[in-house]
Design an enzyme around this catalytic site. Structure first.
Site, mmCIF file in Angstrom:
data_model
loop_
_atom_site.group_PDB
_atom_site.id
_atom_site.type_symbol
_atom_site.label_atom_id
_atom_site.label_comp_id
_atom_site.label_asym_id
_atom_site.label_seq_id
_atom_site.Cartn_x
_atom_site.Cartn_y
_atom_site.Cartn_z
ATOM 1 N N LYS A 68 0.835 -1.198 0.000
ATOM 2 C CA LYS A 68 0.000 0.000 0.000
ATOM 3 C C LYS A 68 0.865 1.241 0.000
ATOM 4 C CE LYS A 68 -4.141 -1.948 0.298
ATOM 5 N NZ LYS A 68 -5.261 -1.702 -0.621
ATOM 6 N N LYS A 91 -1.961 1.011 -3.107
ATOM 7 C CA LYS A 91 -2.166 -0.120 -4.015
ATOM 8 C C LYS A 91 -1.490 0.053 -5.364
ATOM 9 C CE LYS A 91 -6.723 0.212 -4.139
ATOM 10 N NZ LYS A 91 -8.124 -0.070 -4.550
ATOM 11 N N LYS A 117 0.187 -9.636 -2.736
ATOM 12 C CA LYS A 117 -0.863 -9.521 -3.752
ATOM 13 C C LYS A 117 -0.818 -8.190 -4.488
ATOM 14 C CE LYS A 117 -5.876 -9.140 -4.121
ATOM 15 N NZ LYS A 117 -5.765 -7.730 -4.572
ATOM 16 N N ASP A 133 -2.877 -5.341 -6.429
ATOM 17 C CA ASP A 133 -4.277 -4.959 -6.321
ATOM 18 C C ASP A 133 -4.900 -4.846 -7.701
ATOM 19 O OD1 ASP A 133 -6.426 -4.710 -4.661
ATOM 20 O OD2 ASP A 133 -5.628 -3.019 -3.531
ATOM 21 N N GLU A 134 -6.204 -4.576 -7.723
ATOM 22 C CA GLU A 134 -6.972 -4.743 -8.954
ATOM 23 C C GLU A 134 -6.538 -3.833 -10.096
ATOM 24 O OE1 GLU A 134 -8.981 -1.408 -6.784
ATOM 25 O OE2 GLU A 134 -8.115 -3.336 -6.216
ATOM 26 N N HIS A 153 -9.988 -11.606 -8.183
ATOM 27 C CA HIS A 153 -10.391 -10.340 -7.581
ATOM 28 C C HIS A 153 -11.744 -9.966 -8.170
ATOM 29 C CE1 HIS A 153 -10.477 -6.217 -6.197
ATOM 30 N NE2 HIS A 153 -9.365 -6.426 -5.496
ATOM 31 N N ARG A 154 -12.634 -9.408 -7.334
ATOM 32 C CA ARG A 154 -14.009 -9.148 -7.777
ATOM 33 C C ARG A 154 -14.253 -7.694 -8.153
ATOM 34 N NH1 ARG A 154 -17.718 -9.278 -2.245
ATOM 35 N NH2 ARG A 154 -16.377 -7.934 -0.984
ATOM 36 N N HIS A 201 -12.636 -13.071 -3.615
ATOM 37 C CA HIS A 201 -12.925 -12.162 -2.511
ATOM 38 C C HIS A 201 -14.408 -12.233 -2.137
ATOM 39 C CE1 HIS A 201 -9.137 -9.574 -2.674
ATOM 40 N NE2 HIS A 201 -8.972 -10.493 -3.611
ATOM 41 N N LYS A 204 -14.036 -2.496 5.856
ATOM 42 C CA LYS A 204 -14.536 -1.257 5.272
ATOM 43 C C LYS A 204 -15.558 -1.466 4.155
ATOM 44 C CE LYS A 204 -10.845 -0.898 1.788
ATOM 45 N NZ LYS A 204 -9.723 -0.107 1.279
ATOM 46 N N SER A 246 -11.003 -9.585 2.840
ATOM 47 C CA SER A 246 -10.120 -8.440 2.674
ATOM 48 C C SER A 246 -10.911 -7.156 2.773
ATOM 49 C CB SER A 246 -9.414 -8.496 1.311
ATOM 50 O OG SER A 246 -10.360 -8.364 0.266
ATOM 51 N N GLY A 247 -10.209 -6.078 3.052
ATOM 52 C CA GLY A 247 -10.826 -4.761 3.062
ATOM 53 C C GLY A 247 -10.894 -4.127 4.433
ATOM 54 N N GLY A 248 -9.916 -3.322 4.787
ATOM 55 C CA GLY A 248 -9.956 -2.584 6.034
ATOM 56 C C GLY A 248 -9.639 -3.402 7.267
ATOM 57 N N GLY A 261 -3.270 -2.589 4.557
ATOM 58 C CA GLY A 261 -2.996 -1.367 5.296
ATOM 59 C C GLY A 261 -2.745 -1.652 6.764
#
Length: 430
Positions: free
Chosen positions: A152, A154, A178, A180-181, A270-271, A303, A310, A353-355, A378
């Site tokens: 990060k 990303k 990983k 990121d998208e 990844h979505r 995912h 988040k 994943s996410g926050g 993060g």
């Protein structure tokens, strides 16, 4: 003028055949349209119907009609004869059950909730190449979740910088680094350069830790470019490729599933872009159907949200998503899932994943258990002592959950975790 043609597609006494596909929809009729007519229109437009009666139609085509057989309020179940669907073609399936029906003026809203796929349909698909047991064998890891992180921010690092952060992530105990998208092959971080630098530092990390290390490197592009990138990954000893499966498209994923399998590569899905059609509770397609579709066509993991981070998604939804990816058979969940027997189709991992940060790890594991991929990004890079300490703190949080002790108790003898809790506590990002 009333149109009774659509009534032919509704039969509330109908008993679906064993080999029929069953779709569950939420629908809202437009003004002046009854619920029964709206249900008939959905069944008609997604199978053999059109807007009026026809002068000639072979009698045999009656057997190809979809049938709305259960209507409760704004929810309808529709049965589709198996012969409507081409063997092994998930793209054509979407063209029917998620095609023109979403544009009909007779409907104010329409949402495809789930589809029950019979074995007569699923037997034509290969599903995930490895299955969860195969992935664990490939990585040599049992008894805990897989762990990974995205450098990060990303996007913005050079290939060399990206790899250095990846190295610190691996050295903190994580299994995966990983992309990121939106990181593919940019002017400041070309895919080829990233593979080169990541490969060198992966080899160093494996030698220093004695552990298997890997990455989800994003090959998303046109299919021919994805093939070239997959070749490069295989040539450099990687065992995974990452694809943004929604933006790449179902057809591309089906092609790349076979191509990657031939190279010994699992697919991390990844979505990105999923929320454009699954966030609205009244219209579009649900995440659970997207996850089901991706397991069918053969990704190894996708995912599914966190319920505590988040991104949107409830605990109930996260559990349902995890079950339909991991289990051989899934039971119906009212308003969310239909029964599904996966037959020979292997399992896939849910990815949370996410926050996330170390203070939320027990909450996530309470939902998913250990059969999952835990991405904390993060929440490791923002650690007061840096990435390596953040990854270590996350591994300590996993140990605390496995040992049945609180994070605060564990932190008494785990300084990295103590420092993480000092910064974030149990904060849930919004």
């Amino acid at each position: 003028m009333a149109i009774d043609w659509y009534n032919e597609f509704v039969n509330l006494n109908y008993e679906p055949e064993k080999n029929e596909l069953i779709c569950l929809y939420y629908f809202e009729p437009a003004a002046g349209i009854s619920g029964r007519e709206a249900a008939g229109r959905i069944a008609s437009e997604s199978s053999t119907g059109t807007w009026t009666t026809l002068f000639t139609m072979p009698p045999r085509m009656k057997a190809l009609q979809a049938t709305a057989f259960d209507i409760e309020g704004n929810v309808v179940m529709i049965a589709y004869p198996l012969d409507l669907w081409e063997e092994g073609n998930a793209v054509q399936l979407l063209s029917g059950i998620a095609g023109n029906i979403f544009g009909m003026k007779a409907l104010k809203n329409l949402r495809l909730i789930d589809v029950s796929l019979p074995s007569a349909y699923t037997k034509h698909f290969k599903g995930p190449h490895f299955g969860n047991d195969g992935i664990r064998k490939m990585m040599g890891i049992t008894g805990r979740p897989f762990t990974g992180a995205v450098p990060k921010p990303k996007i913005g690092f050079s290939a060399r910088e990206h790899a250095k952060i990846g190295y610190e992530t691996w050295m903190g105990g994580f299994d995966f680094v990983k992309d990121d998208e939106n990181l593919t092959s940019t002017s400041f971080n070309r895919f080829d350069d990233r593979v080169e630098h990541m490969t060198k530092l992966r080899d160093v990390a494996e030698k220093e830790t004695g552990e298997k290390k890997s990455a989800f490197l994003n090959i998303t592009a046109d299919v021919e470019t994805m093939k070239k990138r997959a070749d490069m990954l295989a040539e450099n000893g990687w065992n995974y490729a990452m694809i943004d499966v929604v933006v790449a498209g179902t057809a591309a994923v089906m092609t790349m599933r076979d191509y990657c399998s031939d190279l010994g590569l699992a697919i991390h899905a990844h979505r990105a872009m999923h929320a454009t059609f699954d966030r609205n509770r009244k219209h579009g397609i649900t995440m659970q159907f997207l996850a089901k579709l991706m397991r069918l066509v053969g990704v190894s993991q996708i995912h599914t949200g966190t319920a505590v981070g988040k991104l949107t998604g409830s605990r109930r939804e996260s559990i349902a998503l995890a079950d339909l990816l991991r289990e051989k058979k899934t039971a119906a969940v009212e308003g969310m899932l239909l029964e599904q027997d996966w037959g020979k189709i292997k399992s896939a991992f849910p990815v949370s994943s996410g926050g996330l940060h170390p203070g939320l790890v027990p909450d996530v594991l309470d939902i998913y258990g250990t059969e999952m991929v835990l991405l904390v990004s993060g929440g490791i890079h923002g650690h007061p002592k840096g990435t390596r300490a953040g990854a270590t703190a996350t591994m300590q949080a996993i140990e605390a959950w496995q040992e049945g002790v609180t994070l605060e108790e564990k932190a008494k003898n785990a300084k990295e975790l103590k420092e993480a809790l000092g910064k974030w506590g149990h904060y849930k990002p919004v």
